[in-house]
Design an enzyme around this catalytic site. Sequence first.
Site, mmCIF file in Angstrom:
data_model
loop_
_atom_site.group_PDB
_atom_site.id
_atom_site.type_symbol
_atom_site.label_atom_id
_atom_site.label_comp_id
_atom_site.label_asym_id
_atom_site.label_seq_id
_atom_site.Cartn_x
_atom_site.Cartn_y
_atom_site.Cartn_z
ATOM 1 N N HIS A 14 36.439 15.706 -6.553
ATOM 2 C CA HIS A 14 37.805 15.958 -7.010
ATOM 3 C C HIS A 14 37.929 17.447 -7.304
ATOM 4 O O HIS A 14 37.104 18.003 -8.041
ATOM 5 C CB HIS A 14 38.105 15.218 -8.314
ATOM 6 C CG HIS A 14 38.074 13.720 -8.222
ATOM 7 N ND1 HIS A 14 39.226 12.957 -8.189
ATOM 8 C CD2 HIS A 14 37.046 12.843 -8.198
ATOM 9 C CE1 HIS A 14 38.903 11.670 -8.152
ATOM 10 N NE2 HIS A 14 37.580 11.571 -8.154
ATOM 11 N N ILE B 106 46.076 10.287 -4.135
ATOM 12 C CA ILE B 106 47.313 9.496 -4.135
ATOM 13 C C ILE B 106 47.887 9.345 -5.542
ATOM 14 O O ILE B 106 49.092 9.097 -5.708
ATOM 15 C CB ILE B 106 47.048 8.128 -3.472
ATOM 16 C CG1 ILE B 106 48.324 7.526 -2.906
ATOM 17 C CG2 ILE B 106 46.344 7.170 -4.411
ATOM 18 C CD1 ILE B 106 48.073 6.368 -1.954
ATOM 19 N N ASN C 151 32.540 11.449 -9.558
ATOM 20 C CA ASN C 151 32.151 10.247 -10.293
ATOM 21 C C ASN C 151 31.140 9.446 -9.473
ATOM 22 O O ASN C 151 31.286 9.326 -8.255
ATOM 23 C CB ASN C 151 33.382 9.390 -10.569
ATOM 24 C CG ASN C 151 34.408 10.120 -11.410
ATOM 25 O OD1 ASN C 151 34.067 10.747 -12.407
ATOM 26 N ND2 ASN C 151 35.670 10.072 -11.010
ATOM 27 N N HIS D 47 32.857 11.736 -2.937
ATOM 28 C CA HIS D 47 34.018 12.621 -2.915
ATOM 29 C C HIS D 47 33.981 13.550 -4.106
ATOM 30 O O HIS D 47 33.491 13.200 -5.188
ATOM 31 C CB HIS D 47 35.326 11.827 -2.902
ATOM 32 C CG HIS D 47 35.433 10.783 -3.970
ATOM 33 N ND1 HIS D 47 34.806 9.570 -3.884
ATOM 34 C CD2 HIS D 47 36.098 10.783 -5.159
ATOM 35 C CE1 HIS D 47 35.081 8.852 -4.967
ATOM 36 N NE2 HIS D 47 35.855 9.575 -5.756
#
Length: 124
Positions: free
Chosen positions: A111, A36, A96, A109
């Site tokens: 990236h 987002i 992270n 997750h």
Amino acid sequence: MAYTYDDQNIFAKILRGEIPNDTVRETEHSLAFRDIQPQAPEHVLVIPKGAYVTADDFAARASDAEIADFWRCFATICADLGVTPDTGAGYRIISNAGHDGVQEVPHFHLHILAGRPLGRMLNS
Ligand code: AMP
């Protein structure tokens, strides 16, 4: 010590369909959608559908099928974006974890960042 999964985190809500997302790819065990607040022209997040907090949690506890699905999903996205270094300009993946990793969302997750030169790995 085992991780405690917070099922109120924003990616859990996305997986339950409670908030929208800009889906890039969905497979049996994984979902990928656009970040987002993109940090590069291409910024995609890949998440497992299962309740895993960090990369190490996922690697330790996920089934072979979930792990294969996740990484194959990642590879397909890189190919679809045209960023694999064999034919494209490359990408960076980041996951992270925890306090020092400055993890904001406690659902594992990855990236995928691409679309411009990304500079050196860390600024500080
Ligand atoms: P981090 O946990 O530090 O790896 O960062 C979480 C990432 O999730 C950030 O890059 C946010 O911009 C992104 N993010 C937060 N909420 C959403 C959302 N609703 N849809 C897509 N990306 C999000």
